[in-house]
Design an enzyme around this catalytic site. Structure first.
Site, PDB file in Angstrom:
ATOM      1  N   GLU A  42      13.249 -19.681 -33.114  1.00 31.49           N
ATOM      2  CA  GLU A  42      12.479 -19.363 -31.906  1.00 31.49           C
ATOM      3  C   GLU A  42      12.924 -18.046 -31.306  1.00 31.49           C
ATOM      4  O   GLU A  42      12.102 -17.277 -30.780  1.00 31.49           O
ATOM      5  CB  GLU A  42      12.638 -20.497 -30.882  1.00 31.49           C
ATOM      6  CG  GLU A  42      11.777 -20.363 -29.636  1.00 31.49           C
ATOM      7  CD  GLU A  42      12.453 -19.602 -28.495  1.00 31.49           C
ATOM      8  OE1 GLU A  42      11.788 -19.382 -27.467  1.00 31.49           O
ATOM      9  OE2 GLU A  42      13.637 -19.218 -28.632  1.00 31.49           O
ATOM     10  N   GLU A  43      14.229 -17.789 -31.351  1.00 33.57           N
ATOM     11  CA  GLU A  43      14.764 -16.597 -30.688  1.00 33.57           C
ATOM     12  C   GLU A  43      14.228 -15.303 -31.296  1.00 33.57           C
ATOM     13  O   GLU A  43      14.210 -14.262 -30.641  1.00 33.57           O
ATOM     14  CB  GLU A  43      16.298 -16.613 -30.727  1.00 33.57           C
ATOM     15  CG  GLU A  43      16.948 -17.774 -30.002  1.00 33.57           C
ATOM     16  CD  GLU A  43      16.762 -17.723 -28.488  1.00 33.57           C
ATOM     17  OE1 GLU A  43      16.022 -16.851 -28.007  1.00 33.57           O
ATOM     18  OE2 GLU A  43      17.350 -18.571 -27.798  1.00 33.57           O
TER      19      GLU A  43
END
Length: 705
Positions: free
Chosen positions: A394-395
């Site tokens: 996600e990052e």
């Protein structure tokens, strides 16, 4: 008086052999009785289902244990687990093992994605007094050998020598305008930027357009030595597979492809600590810094903005490489509607240890799994299927969730009831929630059932009202977390939950278990509260016979947006198309709500009523999809939702109707009539989308009621 069928006395059904006519009637009676015995259990069965669901809701809340959530978080944060690394794989295996050990059906889905990692970086400053020094780019005391050095993912490699430093505040359009008015030219300079609300990538891209050769970005906070890592890539998902899942052996674009190239910045950037930033800013001369740019930490009076006389030497070398990422799922199959899905999602990867971001949410997800497993042992099975989702990468830009959404878009569009997201479950005090408006009432009702972690004898709802005076549910137009692909690309009703506005160790090496136990949530009471709200929301969506969606709230929200929009449009632009479509939508929403109330009160449970409820639920589920447009937003076709999505102009004041917001921004560079026509076209697109939602709620394929 009618004549008797026979001259003989009428026989009872228990008497002598009846004539054929009565035999037929008797058989029909038995068949009817049998049908209703099987399919129409009556009041007791209907109310039994309701009572059973309420009983399990209470059981779910009774399973709270602070120590269990704490133990999960401790295990998750023993090592940094950046996506694409071996520790990240170990964390994925830990989550899958947890699901499997509880007896849940667990599996992993892998994708190949382009990720970005640092190789080398250096920064030195040469001051006007002739001195020079190397400036530290790592965090003292907080970063072990296993913690990735601070960097911006997807920043291009580059070296700059002898470039003057210039302060550009938050790097917004208005900041560069202020600099130009002061006679400051940033061309050829290294821009020092204070992190604001705009995306890192947007700030770097604007600096490049202004002529800067590199960007140094810092975040003010309590941890002056902390450095905030992050991505500068534009857009969501794997850059090499835009619009489709990046599966092994599947199609992937070349890095040199124009649409890929445009997603990456053109100049290098690097995050730095507040300490390093201040050491540079204090040395600048030139025009005086505007007072509202100045921080007390810089000294007793404002300093200059540059350029120079301080000169910087800056080098960054990174690599983009293919990596395998892992999404982990646990599935609890529904008993009556197994083909309808309620999704709970949290991302698992972290820049460093990730105690807050994201593993406070991961620990909560694991505890929800534990509670659901205990309920299953007591005889519970959801009406609809529940899926617990643990996303990877996600990052780097919501890659894990986006790839899965893109790969399963058709099934998601036709079968998913809602997506419930938690990223950072606990950052500090104060409960916050974001949602699509049809879920507002459900959020409020659930908040009334969960104890507030910070106020004795109160519920979350009670504290919410005392703190805010009103229930302020945020909307989901940003690309802040994994709800974005579900709502803005697939049109799935969504929720986002968290405690605390922000926290001072965001994306730094200090985001550790120790910080959580000392500052964020020492007793893990807020974690338990999020377990309560998140899991109970899912239970209602999975178990309620009629989906707890209320589109009357949505219609009211759309009216408010239209009223606000009046202040942004001028000239020969009419909002009448939207106004008329909202009136029709409000009428359809009220009709659907009235139908839902009647069906909830219905005591019988015939096949016909089951079908009616199923049909209504499908209409409620699919209405959100109506706000999608197949062509997407102008210039950004991946974003399909015409009500919620990020505006193309990061400085736009509109946080709704992104297509209209884009047209308003673009119209400032057009001739008046051309700009008005562009805005009017987007207004009609939104009006048509709202019209589609009205039709979806009514369930017809023809216009009108």
């Amino acid at each position: 008086m009618s004549q008797p069928l026979s001259s003989k006395p009428t026989a009872t059904i228990f008497g002598s052999v009846p004539p054929p006519y009565w035999t037929l009637l008797f058989l029909l009676f038995l068949c009817t009785l049998g049908f209703y015995t099987l399919h129409l259990p009556g009041t007791s069965a209907a109310f039994s289902n309701v009572r059973n669901a309420l009983r399990f809701h209470k059981i779910y809340l009774s399973f709270a244990t602070n120590s269990t959530v704490s133990a999960y978080l401790r295990a998750l944060t023993l090592h940094p687990h950046l996506a694409g690394t071996q520790p990240a794989l170990q964390t994925a295996r830990y989550v899958q093992s947890h699901f499997a050990d509880l007896g849940l059906r667990a599996h992993t889905v892998e994708y190949r994605a382009l990720l970005s990692y640092p190789l080398h970086a250096s920064l030195s400053a040469h001051f006007s007094d002739g001195s020079a020094r190397e400036l530290p780019l790592v965090e003292p005391g907080g970063a072990g050998a296993e913690v990735v050095r601070p960097y911006h993912a997807y920043s291009p490699s580059g070296a700059v020598e002898g470039a003057q430093a210039v302060y550009v505040n938050m790097g917004r359009e208005e900041d560069y305008l202020a600099l130009r008015r002061a006679g400051v030219d940033v061309k050829g300079c290294v821009a020092v930027v204070r992190r604001g609300e705009e995306s890192r990538g947007g700030v770097v891209a604007r600096a490049a357009r202004e002529g800067a050769v590199a960007v140094l970005m810092y975040t003010e906070g309590e941890r002056a030595s902390g450095v905030e890592r992050g991505t500068v890539m534009k857009g969501l998902g794997d850059p090499l597979t835009p619009g489709w899942g990046g599966v092994e052996g599947g199609e992937a674009l070349n890095l040199e492809d124009s649409q890929i190239f445009d997603r990456f910045p053109k100049i290098p950037s690097m995050p730095i600590s507040t300490e390093v930033a201040y050491s540079i800013l204090r040395s600048l001369e030139g025009p005086q810094m505007p007072h509202h740019w100045w921080s007390d930490a810089l000294g007793p009076k404002p300093v200059g903005v540059g350029p120079g006389p301080t000169v910087l030497n800056f080098t960054y070398q990174g690599e983009k490489k293919m990596a395998t990422i892992h999404n982990v799922f646990a599935v609890i199959r529904g008993s009556e509607e197994p083909d309808r899905f309620v999704l709970l999602g949290n991302h698992r990867d972290a820049w460093t240890y990730g105690a807050v971001d994201p593993n406070s949410g991961t620990a909560v997800l694991l505890d929800i799994a534990r509670r659901y497993a205990l309920m299953i042992r007591q005889g519970w099975q959801p009406r609809r299927t529940i899926v617990l989702c643990s996303w990877d990468a996600e990052e780097f830009g919501m890659i894990g969730s986006t790839e899965w959404v893109e790969q399963n878009l058709l099934n998601l569009g036709s079968k998913v009831v809602a997506y419930l997201n938690v990223d950072c479950a606990v950052q500090g005090p104060g409960f916050f929630a974001g949602a699509t408006p049809q879920l507002d009432n459900l959020l409020i009702e659930v908040a009334k059932k969960v104890k507030d972690p910070d106020s004795v004898g109160m519920t979350i709802y009670d504290n919410w009202m005392i703190t805010n005076k009103v229930i302020n549910i945020q909307r989901l137009s940003g690309v802040d977390s994994d709800f974005a692909p579900f709502l803005q690309h697939a049109g799935v009703p969504s929720v986002d939950l968290y405690y605390g506005i922000d926290f001072p160790v965001y994306h730094t090496a200090f985001d550790s278990y120790d910080w959580m136990t000392n500052y964020g949530d020492p007793l893990f009471q807020r974690h338990v509260a999020v377990v309560g709200v998140w899991g109970l929301l899912a239970l209602h969506l999975a178990d309620d016979t009629i989906l707890p969606f209320n589109y009357v709230s949505y219609a009211e929200q759309l009216r408010n947006y239209t009223n606000l929009l009046h202040t942004f449009v001028k000239g020969n632009v009419s909002l009448d198309p939207i106004t008329v479509s909202i009136q029709e939508f409000a009428s359809a929403a009220e009709e659907a709500e009235e139908e839902a109330m009647k069906l909830r009160e219905e005591e019988r449970n015939s096949e016909f009523l089951v079908l009616k409820k199923r049909t209504l639920n499908d209409r409620l589920m699919l209405a959100e999809r109506s706000f999608l447009d197949a062509d997407g937003l102008q210039g950004r076709p991946w974003f399909k939702h015409l009500v919620y999505g990020p505006p193309g102009d990061s400085e736009s004041k509109l946080v709704f109707f992104p297509g209209i917001a884009d047209a308003i921004s673009a119209s400032t560079k057009m001739k008046r009539k051309e700009g008005e026509a562009a805005i009017q076209h987007e207004i009609w697109r939104v009006a048509r989308a709202i019209g589609r939602a009205s039709s979806a709620l009514r369930g017809g394929i023809f216009t009108g009621k």
